[in-house]
Write an enzyme that holds these catalytic residues in place. Sequence first.
Site, PDB file in Angstrom:
ATOM      1  N   LYS A   1       1.023  -1.193   0.040  1.00 15.17           N
ATOM      2  CA  LYS A   1      -0.063   0.151   0.187  1.00 15.17           C
ATOM      3  C   LYS A   1       1.077   0.953  -0.025  1.00 15.17           C
ATOM      4  CE  LYS A   1      -4.267   0.099   2.334  1.00 15.17           C
ATOM      5  NZ  LYS A   1      -5.223   0.153   3.619  1.00 15.17           N
TER       6      LYS A   1
HETATM    7  C1  E4P Z   1      -8.402   1.063   3.624  1.00 23.30           C
HETATM    8  O1  E4P Z   1      -7.901   0.176   3.012  1.00 23.30           O
HETATM    9  C2  E4P Z   1      -8.348   1.654   4.836  1.00 23.30           C
HETATM   10  O2  E4P Z   1      -7.456   0.911   5.698  1.00 23.30           O
HETATM   11  C3  E4P Z   1      -9.153   2.097   5.785  1.00 23.30           C
HETATM   12  O3  E4P Z   1     -10.402   1.677   5.199  1.00 23.30           O
HETATM   13  C4  E4P Z   1      -9.332   3.602   6.194  1.00 23.30           C
HETATM   14  O4  E4P Z   1     -10.299   4.048   6.983  1.00 23.30           O
HETATM   15  P1  E4P Z   1     -10.501   4.913   7.978  1.00 23.30           P
HETATM   16  O5  E4P Z   1     -11.058   6.222   6.989  1.00 23.30           O
HETATM   17  O6  E4P Z   1     -11.528   4.582   8.829  1.00 23.30           O
HETATM   18  O7  E4P Z   1      -9.174   5.466   8.602  1.00 23.30           O
END
Ligand code: E4P
Length: 255
Positions: free
Chosen positions: A89
């Site tokens: 990522k």
């Molecule tokens: C996605 O891959 C992220 O890890 C996640 O959905 C981010 O979510 P948040 O807005 O709750 O931090």
Amino acid sequence: MAIFIDTGNITEIRKYLKMGVLRGVTTNPTILLKDGLTGGIAEIKKRTLEIAKMIHPYPLSIEVTTNDKDLMLAQACQLAKWADNIVVKITIHGPDGELHNLEVIHDLENMHGIRVNVTAMMSAQQCFLAAMAGATYVSLFCGRVNNMGYNSLDEVRKLRKLLDQFNLKSKIIAASTREVLNVIEWLEAGAHIVTVTPKLIEGMLVHPYTKETVRMFLQDALKSENMAEKAAVAPELEEISSAGARKIDSLSVRF
Ligand code: E4P
């Protein structure tokens, strides 16, 4: 593909994996910290190896922990070697809008053969650029988009149309799920995947009226069982009482 789970919690992943409803796992440094993971890259590696093995061949997204261009590239290569189902990522740009991230993403996908999940994106246009650069997954933070006062459904629809129109390989991950309702809505709007927190998966599954209905089924099954037992006892009683009557009859004949 449909549902990924957005957690680093082993117990939760195992629970839903066994039910057959998961097709991948996403994490980020914030999620891992919330799940109690401290100790830097060494601990991340341990947890990553455990999850990657458990869910194989489904993909596990792990985020780099730096935004330095060279370090990011080196770390991404290192993470990808831990298991063949790891997806790296990388955020679409840095905390100050640094642009080198997209170049790193492009290199990883096109020169190193490493699958990238481009993350922290808030618009279809950011996702479109990441898709053009070659990203395997583009994560649109739909919950945050809604929080900013925009309609995430419009962004998902526009993005899916563009990916299809230009025949781009990227899959849309609708992320930052906030409500149970989000999952079906985002999938219906064109997301290939929604990454969902464990709590919301449970929310999708458990319904108060289903509970009430199941309770009724079980109570009636028990009632029917009890009635059957009573019915089995009744003929025996009848036999005993008619044998008694026969005895009385024969005695009355003798007298
Ligand atoms: C996605 O891959 C992220 O890890 C996640 O959905 C981010 O979510 P948040 O807005 O709750 O931090």
